[in-house]
Every structure is written in C-alpha cells, then in structure tokens.
Design a protein around this motif. Structure first.
Motif, PDB file in Angstrom:
ATOM      1  N   UNK A 176       0.583  -0.977  -0.041  1.00 14.96           N
ATOM      2  CA  UNK A 176      -0.046   0.184  -0.633  1.00 14.96           C
ATOM      3  C   UNK A 176       0.653   1.189   0.238  1.00 14.96           C
ATOM      4  N   UNK A 177       1.533   0.952   0.882  1.00 16.60           N
ATOM      5  CA  UNK A 177       2.603   2.417   0.896  1.00 16.60           C
ATOM      6  C   UNK A 177       3.489   2.756  -0.194  1.00 16.60           C
ATOM      7  N   UNK A 178       3.879   1.459  -0.595  1.00 14.47           N
ATOM      8  CA  UNK A 178       4.684   1.425  -2.346  1.00 14.47           C
ATOM      9  C   UNK A 178       4.083   2.477  -3.561  1.00 14.47           C
ATOM     10  N   UNK A 179       2.649   1.811  -3.337  1.00 16.65           N
ATOM     11  CA  UNK A 179       2.082   2.734  -4.304  1.00 16.65           C
ATOM     12  C   UNK A 179       1.260   4.378  -3.808  1.00 16.65           C
ATOM     13  N   UNK A 180       1.271   4.383  -2.864  1.00 19.72           N
ATOM     14  CA  UNK A 180       0.832   5.889  -2.495  1.00 19.72           C
ATOM     15  C   UNK A 180       1.879   6.465  -2.929  1.00 19.72           C
ATOM     16  N   UNK A 181       2.942   5.917  -1.793  1.00 15.86           N
ATOM     17  CA  UNK A 181       4.823   6.930  -2.945  1.00 15.86           C
ATOM     18  C   UNK A 181       4.892   7.568  -4.567  1.00 15.86           C
ATOM     19  N   UNK A 182       3.915   5.872  -5.312  1.00 15.45           N
ATOM     20  CA  UNK A 182       4.585   6.167  -6.536  1.00 15.45           C
ATOM     21  C   UNK A 182       3.740   7.510  -6.830  1.00 15.45           C
ATOM     22  N   UNK A 183       1.860   6.983  -5.998  1.00 12.49           N
ATOM     23  CA  UNK A 183       0.884   7.974  -7.151  1.00 12.49           C
ATOM     24  C   UNK A 183       1.725   9.735  -6.682  1.00 12.49           C
ATOM     25  N   UNK A 184       2.614  10.259  -5.599  1.00 12.37           N
ATOM     26  CA  UNK A 184       3.179  11.145  -5.517  1.00 12.37           C
ATOM     27  C   UNK A 184       3.773  12.077  -6.791  1.00 12.37           C
ATOM     28  N   UNK A 185       4.241  10.543  -7.120  1.00 13.64           N
ATOM     29  CA  UNK A 185       5.205  11.098  -8.823  1.00 13.64           C
ATOM     30  C   UNK A 185       4.134  11.184  -9.696  1.00 13.64           C
ATOM     31  N   UNK A 186       3.838  10.264  -9.735  1.00 15.98           N
ATOM     32  CA  UNK A 186       2.490  10.384 -11.075  1.00 15.98           C
ATOM     33  C   UNK A 186       1.403  11.269 -10.746  1.00 15.98           C
ATOM     34  N   UNK A 187       1.691  12.540  -9.528  1.00 17.12           N
ATOM     35  CA  UNK A 187       0.564  14.074  -9.763  1.00 17.12           C
ATOM     36  C   UNK A 187       1.724  15.102 -10.031  1.00 17.12           C
ATOM     37  N   UNK A 188       3.015  15.058 -10.081  1.00 14.82           N
ATOM     38  CA  UNK A 188       3.895  15.142 -10.479  1.00 14.82           C
ATOM     39  C   UNK A 188       3.292  16.784 -11.335  1.00 14.82           C
ATOM     40  N   UNK A 189       3.440  17.412 -11.146  1.00 22.11           N
ATOM     41  CA  UNK A 189       3.774  18.458 -12.719  1.00 22.11           C
ATOM     42  C   UNK A 189       4.114  18.395 -13.624  1.00 22.11           C
ATOM     43  N   UNK A 190       4.052  19.050 -14.643  1.00 19.11           N
ATOM     44  CA  UNK A 190       4.950  18.486 -15.969  1.00 19.11           C
ATOM     45  C   UNK A 190       6.015  18.915 -15.847  1.00 19.11           C
ATOM     46  N   UNK A 191       7.532  18.461 -15.956  1.00 20.32           N
ATOM     47  CA  UNK A 191       8.442  19.066 -16.134  1.00 20.32           C
ATOM     48  C   UNK A 191       9.146  19.324 -14.445  1.00 20.32           C
ATOM     49  N   UNK A 192       8.183  19.113 -13.737  1.00 23.78           N
ATOM     50  CA  UNK A 192       8.985  19.017 -12.248  1.00 23.78           C
ATOM     51  C   UNK A 192       9.603  18.167 -11.869  1.00 23.78           C
ATOM     52  N   UNK A 193       9.588  17.373 -12.190  1.00 25.09           N
ATOM     53  CA  UNK A 193      10.555  15.949 -11.373  1.00 25.09           C
ATOM     54  C   UNK A 193      11.510  16.427 -12.773  1.00 25.09           C
ATOM     55  N   UNK A 194      11.731  17.086 -13.562  1.00 27.49           N
ATOM     56  CA  UNK A 194      13.010  16.568 -14.836  1.00 27.49           C
ATOM     57  C   UNK A 194      13.706  18.212 -14.019  1.00 27.49           C
ATOM     58  N   UNK A 195      13.062  19.034 -13.605  1.00 22.14           N
ATOM     59  CA  UNK A 195      13.745  20.173 -13.242  1.00 22.14           C
ATOM     60  C   UNK A 195      14.579  20.441 -11.854  1.00 22.14           C
ATOM     61  N   UNK A 196      13.347  18.994 -10.628  1.00 23.26           N
ATOM     62  CA  UNK A 196      14.711  19.280  -9.555  1.00 23.26           C
ATOM     63  C   UNK A 196      15.568  18.431 -10.392  1.00 23.26           C
ATOM     64  N   UNK A 197      15.645  16.849 -10.868  1.00 26.78           N
ATOM     65  CA  UNK A 197      16.898  16.262 -11.167  1.00 26.78           C
ATOM     66  C   UNK A 197      17.471  16.949 -11.864  1.00 26.78           C
ATOM     67  N   UNK A 198      17.522  18.015 -12.837  1.00 24.82           N
ATOM     68  CA  UNK A 198      18.491  18.878 -12.835  1.00 24.82           C
ATOM     69  C   UNK A 198      18.992  19.607 -12.022  1.00 24.82           C
ATOM     70  N   UNK A 199      18.726  19.487 -10.462  1.00 24.50           N
ATOM     71  CA  UNK A 199      19.908  20.161  -9.951  1.00 24.50           C
ATOM     72  C   UNK A 199      20.486  18.750  -8.828  1.00 24.50           C
ATOM     73  N   UNK A 200      19.392  17.812  -8.973  1.00 19.26           N
ATOM     74  CA  UNK A 200      20.109  16.513  -8.265  1.00 19.26           C
ATOM     75  C   UNK A 200      21.318  16.195  -9.119  1.00 19.26           C
ATOM     76  N   UNK A 201      21.389  16.576 -10.919  1.00 20.25           N
ATOM     77  CA  UNK A 201      22.106  15.390 -11.457  1.00 20.25           C
ATOM     78  C   UNK A 201      23.501  16.429 -11.945  1.00 20.25           C
ATOM     79  N   UNK A 202      23.213  17.671 -12.041  1.00 18.55           N
ATOM     80  CA  UNK A 202      24.573  18.862 -12.789  1.00 18.55           C
ATOM     81  C   UNK A 202      24.898  18.584 -11.652  1.00 18.55           C
ATOM     82  N   UNK A 203      24.683  19.126 -10.492  1.00 20.20           N
ATOM     83  CA  UNK A 203      25.291  20.331  -9.501  1.00 20.20           C
ATOM     84  C   UNK A 203      26.013  19.930  -8.946  1.00 20.20           C
ATOM     85  N   UNK A 204      27.357  19.133  -8.818  1.00 23.56           N
ATOM     86  CA  UNK A 204      28.906  18.667  -8.489  1.00 23.56           C
ATOM     87  C   UNK A 204      29.501  19.447  -7.103  1.00 23.56           C
TER      88      UNK A 204
END
Length: 285
Positions: A176-204
């Motif tokens: 249940x918690x696995x799918x609750x966690x995934x649901x939050x990502x399914x609801x993410x706004x267009x481009x938001x996850x990508x924009x966060x990952x830009x910080x996470x994977x490009x700033x060393x």
C-alpha cells in the motif's frame, strides 16, 4: 471519525525578489524539525511521522511543498517558463521559510534532493540550524538516464517518473505504501521532476565543500537505505567520510523514500537520528 493532528496552512515569502505562496503542514510541539521532501514529490511523504504521537510529543515537525510542488503553485507566467531548480534558489527557499515561520535554529531533515541541500546548508549556513539529518544524501551522482524523458509531449511525465523511482523502493516496503509513494510522483506537475533532477544530477559543487562542515557546532547524521540505487550505501559512506565527525546509519530493508515507502521500518532510524541532535529547551525556541 478520526481527525489527524496535522494542520496545513499557507505562507507568502520572497524568493528571487518575487512573492511566492507556499503550503506547509505541521504537527507536534517542542523542538522544531523542518522536513524536506524528495524530487518530484511533496509533504505527504512525511505524514506518517507527523501522525506519530511519540515523535511529535517533543518535536514540532514542519514540512512544506517547494514551489511548483504539491499545493505550492508555480509563479505567475509559469506557462512560458522552464522549471530548473538550482542550488541557490533551493537554499533561498529553505531559509525564507525558516525565517517566515520564526524558527530559531531548527533541525533540518531532508531526503534525496532534500538531503543534498541539507548538506549544502551545513556547509554554507550552519549557523541557521542546530543539526542536519541527511536522508538518502550524498555528495553527487550524475544521471545514468536521460532526464528529458520526464517532460515530453508524447509521454506521461508523472508515470515515467513513477516507473523510474519504483526501482528505488525496497522489496520489503508494504504494498500500500509503495503505491502511495508512486502516486505522488504520478501527480507531479509537467516538467517538475525533470527540473528537480537538473539540480540533483548536474550540480557537483558540494564535493569540495564537505570538509569545511564543522560538525562540532552542527552535527550531521546521514541515513541511507540498503536498497537505494540512486544514492547507494557506498555513496553515503563516501560522503560521510568526507565530513569530519559525520555519522552514518544504513537501513537494511529500506530504499530511497523510507519515511513514505516503509514508515514503520524508518521510524527507529529517525528516532535515533533525533537523539543524536542537540537537546532542546523551550528557552531556545
């Protein structure tokens, strides 16, 4: 009927010279603990701990939705903008929220990108906090995938993001918690996850700053899940060794989203982490 003790409100802060309306939730009393969500998610990741009466009896847990996330709307004119989170904007947002809420040297607990920015704040603004709990946090990992996949006209970015992070959830997580966690990502706004990952994977920029963190003044405790493929135990251990005096705990049966995917499994590690932080008195509030 059962009403949870979590309360939610909005605040307005200045970020980059622009007023931003930010949603936050809190529960408990005593030592303030500011909690940061992961990339592409929101404050719901912290709901289990905020409903834990043992934790909130002496800790005031506060979690907020970063701009563009959850109930914090994007800025006016967002339809003409590209969302790319930067270290500078992230730090400014956390400090603005801390100031607006009148938090005097709170603990900072962040997961994933929240853990990364916790370490950045430990290096640059340690005087504003009493300690740092960096969850699934490490110095840097470049992307092993094409982040542009998460904002395409021919693919559902939320479902793509959920598919990616599903591999980072422990097989021991309750279904249940696995799918609750995934649901939050399914609801993410267009481009938001990508924009966060830009910080996470490009700033060393954190790597050379780690040895400057003074844990004698503000302790740093890193927690990592054994089933985390993004920030592995080896990544976390390397990072902890680079910070003089930092401590590390490896969670045998947890993944990258421990407070959300397996709250019961994460709970003892979080309580232990709180115990490693400086004691709190009402006079210090």
């Amino acid at each position: 009927m059962s009403i949870e003790p979590i309360t939610g409100r909005y605040m307005t802060v200045k970020i980059g010279g622009t007023s931003r309306r930010i949603y936050f939730e809190e529960a408990g009393q005593g030592r303030p603990v500011l909690c940061l969500h992961t990339a592409g998610a929101d404050t719901r990741q912290w709901r289990h701990l905020m409903n834990d009466s043992e934790v909130t009896a002496s800790n005031r847990l506060i979690a907020f939705d970063m701009p563009w996330h959850g109930k914090s709307l994007p800025p006016e004119g967002f339809e003409t903008q590209e969302y790319l989170l930067t270290t500078e904007a992230y730090i400014e947002t956390v400090l603005a929220v801390t100031e607006e809420l009148g938090l005097e040297r709170p603990l900072l607990a962040g997961c994933s990108m929240g853990g990364r920015i916790a370490l950045q704040l430990a290096a640059s603004h340690a005087d504003r906090f009493s300690g740092f709990i960096a969850i699934e946090a490490s110095d840097f990992q470049p992307a092993w995938y094409d982040i542009d996949w998460f904002h395409r006209p021919d693919a559902h970015g939320g479902e793509m993001g959920a598919a990616l992070v599903s591999a980072n959830i422990s097989p021991y997580a309750p279904n249940a918690e696995r799918w609750n966690t995934l649901w939050m990502f399914m609801q993410s706004g267009p481009g938001v996850f990508r924009g966060d990952l830009s910080f996470y994977t490009r700033d060393d920029s954190l790597i050379p700053r780690l040895p400057t963190i003074d844990t004698s003044k503000t302790p740093v405790h890193i927690i990592v899940g054994a089933y985390d493929l993004t920030c592995t135990p080896e990544d976390a251990e390397r990072t902890a060794k680079a910070i003089p005096g930092a401590t590390l705990a490896v969670m045998d049966e947890l993944g990258h989203f421990p407070m959300s995917e397996h709250p019961a499994g994460f709970r003892p590690y979080f309580i232990e982490a709180l115990g490693r932080m400086p004691s709190y008195t009402a006079e210090a509030a």
